[in-house]
Motif scaffolding. Structure first.
Motif, PDB file in Angstrom:
ATOM      1  N   ARG A 152     -46.201  32.735  50.777  1.00  0.00           N
ATOM      2  CA  ARG A 152     -46.989  32.001  49.782  1.00  0.00           C
ATOM      3  C   ARG A 152     -46.204  30.847  49.178  1.00  0.00           C
ATOM      4  N   PHE A 153     -44.974  31.097  48.744  1.00  0.00           N
ATOM      5  CA  PHE A 153     -44.200  30.084  48.038  1.00  0.00           C
ATOM      6  C   PHE A 153     -43.409  29.178  48.972  1.00  0.00           C
ATOM      7  N   GLY A 154     -43.216  29.591  50.230  1.00  0.00           N
ATOM      8  CA  GLY A 154     -42.511  28.749  51.192  1.00  0.00           C
ATOM      9  C   GLY A 154     -41.043  28.568  50.892  1.00  0.00           C
ATOM     10  N   VAL A 155     -40.385  29.584  50.310  1.00  0.00           N
ATOM     11  CA  VAL A 155     -38.959  29.518  49.976  1.00  0.00           C
ATOM     12  C   VAL A 155     -38.237  30.711  50.597  1.00  0.00           C
ATOM     13  N   PRO A 156     -36.912  30.602  50.815  1.00  0.00           N
ATOM     14  CA  PRO A 156     -36.132  31.733  51.348  1.00  0.00           C
ATOM     15  C   PRO A 156     -35.884  32.763  50.246  1.00  0.00           C
ATOM     16  N   HIS A 157     -36.887  33.553  49.931  1.00  0.00           N
ATOM     17  CA  HIS A 157     -36.866  34.364  48.714  1.00  0.00           C
ATOM     18  C   HIS A 157     -35.789  35.440  48.726  1.00  0.00           C
ATOM     19  N   ARG A 158     -35.534  36.040  49.879  1.00  0.00           N
ATOM     20  CA  ARG A 158     -34.499  37.074  49.915  1.00  0.00           C
ATOM     21  C   ARG A 158     -33.109  36.480  49.733  1.00  0.00           C
ATOM     22  N   ALA A 159     -32.875  35.321  50.329  1.00  0.00           N
ATOM     23  CA  ALA A 159     -31.594  34.645  50.125  1.00  0.00           C
ATOM     24  C   ALA A 159     -31.411  34.267  48.661  1.00  0.00           C
ATOM     25  N   GLU A 160     -32.471  33.778  48.019  1.00  0.00           N
ATOM     26  CA  GLU A 160     -32.371  33.399  46.613  1.00  0.00           C
ATOM     27  C   GLU A 160     -32.076  34.608  45.728  1.00  0.00           C
ATOM     28  N   LEU A 161     -32.730  35.729  46.003  1.00  0.00           N
ATOM     29  CA  LEU A 161     -32.472  36.934  45.215  1.00  0.00           C
ATOM     30  C   LEU A 161     -31.043  37.429  45.421  1.00  0.00           C
TER      31      LEU A 161
END
Length: 414
Positions: free
Chosen positions: A310-319
């Motif tokens: 949905r957000f189009g970001v590397p969410h796991r890397a950011e977390l």
């Protein structure tokens, strides 16, 4: 789950993200230790750091236009020099800039709530990780607001200092201060302040028309940052002098107080906290993109390569980056983190310049002198940083190389 990022950012967005990374780090964190190293040679160190940064920016811009992927020099080193050099650049960037994140979070805490620095720092990391998780466009708009506020505060500081009776042009000694060694060390520390334009290159997968956008955005951001740094450094030196600047815990606040503008002190404190927040926001953004690129190639756990649908970001890397930084702020030292970060980032850009040397005329390579000078300048400044930073950085660099060798050996046995 998709592993492709969305191209949403234009030139203005990219410039603002780069400025957000640079302004908070340079003005409020690096001036005092640089003055301690060089004394009145601070301005010479600033000029040298800017020259090396210009070479790096030119090399990075040409490489980013040729390889518009997330990861910055990690990608350029891998594609132009070989897998190991790309890995080494990525390792230096992730480790060094994670330390920068901790330094900026602690700066937020020190200005926002003295005595509760670490608690505020952890809260800032959590909040900005959530902003980045929600999408890069939201992060870009928040960074735009932060940069505007910080520039307004810095303009007020410069005006107050330069129009005050306490300003003395005699304090602006343009010589070498403590000597060439001190100037080189100051340049290495101040390079920490210029390294924010790397955020633009690491967003190569998220800018529109990267072949045009990145080469334009990087020099614009660098030029604006240099002009701001020079104006603030001259103003603060004219009021405090090199000795008082070197010992100042909050140099800009001390300068406006000495200039007779005590009413500006609370404004400067708020501006410092906001600037560090902007820097932290952009730093988390850039580190997570390099983690994404390294995870795609399995130099880091592949689970970190996921992109949110949905957000189009590397969410796991950011977390993951946010969690590590939150832990680091509980044990980090601000000035030590600056030196360690500078070492890692200088090695990172040394690889970038080496990669730029391989560009051909058909690939729009820069004049050969630029990457050669950038490579030599990066290595020289890295070696002349404070000894603890050099020793720690060398040890971490060796640990990364050893991890790479062990991984390759294990893969060969399988």
């Amino acid at each position: 789950m998709s592993e492709t990022l969305r191209r949403r950012l234009g030139v203005t967005d990219a410039v603002v993200i780069g400025l957000g990374a640079m302004l908070g780090a340079g003005i409020f964190a690096a001036l005092a230790p640089a003055a301690a190293a060089a004394g009145s040679g601070l301005l010479a160190g600033l000029a040298l750091a800017a020259a090396v940064a210009y070479c790096n920016a030119t090399s990075s811009a040409r490489l980013a236009a040729r390889h518009p992927q997330s990861g910055g020099t990690y990608v350029y080193g891998r594609e132009r020099l070989g897998e190991f050099w790309g890995y080494l650049a990525g390792w230096c960037f992730v480790v060094g800039k994670t330390a920068s994140c901790a330094a900026m979070a602690l700066t937020v805490g020190a200005y926002a709530w003295p005595g509760r620095e670490r608690a505020v720092a952890v809260a800032a990391v959590v909040a900005l990780t959530a902003v980045n998780y929600a999408g890069v466009r939201k992060a870009a708009w928040l960074t735009r607001a932060i940069v505007a506020a910080v520039l307004a505060v810095l303009a007020a500081v410069v005006t107050a200092c330069l129009t005050a009776g306490a300003a003395d042009p005699a304090r602006l000694d343009l010589g070498l201060g403590t000597g060439p060694g001190g100037v080189l060390q100051a340049a290495g520390l101040l390079f920490f302040a210029f390294a924010g334009y790397a955020r633009i290159a690491t967003l190569g997968e998220e800018v529109r028309d990267p072949a045009r956008t990145i080469p334009r955005a990087i020099p614009i951001a660098l030029g604006i940052a240099l002009a701001v740094y020079a104006a603030v450094a001259v103003a603060v030196l004219a009021v405090l002098g090199p000795a008082d600047l070197a010992s100042a815990a909050a140099p800009l606040a001390d300068a406006v107080r000495a200039a007779g503008a005590g009413w500006l002190v609370p404004v400067v404190r708020v501006g410092a906290a906001v600037a560090a927040l902007g820097s932290l926001l952009a730093l988390i953004l850039g580190v997570s993109r390099t983690v994404l690129a390294m995870a795609r190639d399995r130099h880091l756990p592949h689970v970190l390569a996921a992109v949110h649908p949905r957000f189009g970001v590397p969410h796991r890397a950011e977390l993951a980056v946010g969690a590590v930084v939150a832990i680091l702020v509980l044990v980090a030292d601000l000035r030590g983190a600056i030196g360690f970060s500078s070492f890692g980032v200088l090695v990172y850009y040394a690889v970038a310049n080496a990669a730029a040397c391989t560009l051909t005329a058909a690939e729009n390579r820069p004049p050969r002198l630029i990457p050669v000078a950038g490579l030599g300048g990066c290595l020289l400044l890295a070696c002349t940083l404070p000894p603890p930073a050099v020793l720690t950085g060398t040890a971490v660099l060796a640990a990364g190389a050893l991890a790479y060798a062990l991984r390759r050996s294990a893969a060969a046995r399988r």
